[in-house]
Design an enzyme around this catalytic site. Structure first.
Site, mmCIF file in Angstrom:
data_model
loop_
_atom_site.group_PDB
_atom_site.id
_atom_site.type_symbol
_atom_site.label_atom_id
_atom_site.label_comp_id
_atom_site.label_asym_id
_atom_site.label_seq_id
_atom_site.Cartn_x
_atom_site.Cartn_y
_atom_site.Cartn_z
ATOM 1 N N LYS A 105 -20.395 -46.847 -66.646
ATOM 2 C CA LYS A 105 -19.158 -47.197 -65.812
ATOM 3 C C LYS A 105 -19.561 -47.156 -64.333
ATOM 4 O O LYS A 105 -20.135 -45.891 -63.980
ATOM 5 C CB LYS A 105 -18.089 -46.305 -66.068
ATOM 6 C CG LYS A 105 -16.721 -46.979 -66.597
ATOM 7 C CD LYS A 105 -15.816 -45.717 -66.841
ATOM 8 C CE LYS A 105 -14.468 -46.261 -67.248
ATOM 9 N NZ LYS A 105 -13.327 -45.117 -67.150
HETATM 10 C C1 E4P Z 1 -10.044 -45.930 -68.003
HETATM 11 O O1 E4P Z 1 -11.346 -46.341 -68.140
HETATM 12 C C2 E4P Z 1 -9.582 -45.000 -67.422
HETATM 13 O O2 E4P Z 1 -10.394 -43.860 -67.802
HETATM 14 C C3 E4P Z 1 -8.317 -44.679 -67.463
HETATM 15 O O3 E4P Z 1 -7.411 -45.736 -68.111
HETATM 16 C C4 E4P Z 1 -7.314 -44.265 -66.357
HETATM 17 O O4 E4P Z 1 -5.978 -44.026 -66.352
HETATM 18 P P1 E4P Z 1 -5.173 -43.249 -65.769
HETATM 19 O O5 E4P Z 1 -4.526 -43.837 -64.324
HETATM 20 O O6 E4P Z 1 -3.848 -42.756 -66.701
HETATM 21 O O7 E4P Z 1 -5.790 -41.792 -65.292
#
Ligand code: E4P
Length: 215
Positions: free
Chosen positions: A83
């Site tokens: 990522k």
């Molecule tokens: C995606 O890969 C992220 O980890 C995640 O969906 C972020 O979500 P949040 O906005 O609830 O922290």
């Protein structure tokens, strides 16, 4: 439509793994930090439980450091997706590692333009964040709609991963709009699986069966 679990909690991942619906896992630094465990160890553990894509995020913010970190993470398991944040340095790093065959997930995407740039630079997945846009008064679903339609028009191979999902409605709308993947907080899976009429119907079936046995 693929369903990923948005968590770094191994026991929770194991709990849902045998439902037969978990196609992958997304983690982020906040989710891993919450677990208080070694990052590499935890990612390797998750990769053993879930054979599909498991996203692990770089912590560096400079291109060369990101590339070095990405190459290291990519060796942790065959199903690791690195990522990278959607920044200019993230794009530069992406451009290099994508050509090396490293699978990637470009995260923190808040506009269709960002998604297009990430796709052009070679992202395997892009992660538009729905809930965080809703939080600032913008309709997060609109960017899913736009990104899916632009990617279809230009036949990008990059998949759209709807992230920052908070509600069952988010999941259903992402599906309707044609997102390839939705990454879901585990507790939402219970909500998606449940319906009061299912419970009521089952209780009635079993009660009728019991009554018939007693005759
Ligand atoms: C995606 O890969 C992220 O980890 C995640 O969906 C972020 O979500 P949040 O906005 O609830 O922290």
């Amino acid at each position: 439509m693929k369903i990923f679990l948005d968590t770094a909690d191994l026991s929770i991942i194991k709990h849902y793994a045998d439902w037969g619906i978990v196609d992958g896992v997304t983690t982020n630094p906040s989710l891993v930090a919450k677990e208080g465990v070694d990052f590499e160890t935890r990612v390797k553990e998750i990769c053993e439980v879930i054979p599909g894509p498991v996203s692990a995020e770089v912590l560096s913010t400079e291109k060369d450091d990101m590339i070095a970190e990405a190459r290291k993470i990519a060796k942790w398991a065959p199903n690791v997706y690195v990522k990278l944040p959607m920044t200019p340095d993230g794009l530069r790093a992406l451009h290099v590692i994508a050509q090396e065959g490293i699978k990637t997930n470009v995260t923190l995407i808040f506009s269709p333009a960002q998604a297009v740039l990430a796709a052009k630079a070679g992202a395997t997945l892009v992660s538009p964040f729905i809930g965080r846009l809703d939080d600032i008064g913008q309709d997060g679903m609109e960017i899913i709609d736009d990104i899916v339609s632009i990617f279809t028009t230009y036949a990008f191979e990059t998949e759209v991963l709807a992230a920052s999902i908070r509600t069952s409605q988010h999941v259903l709308t992402a599906m309707r709009l044609g997102a390839d993947i939705a990454t879901i907080p585990p507790k939402l899976l219970d909500q998606l699986a449940a319906h009061p009429l299912t419970d009521k119907g089952l209780a009635a079936f079993l009660a009728d069966w019991e009554k018939a046995q007693q005759k």
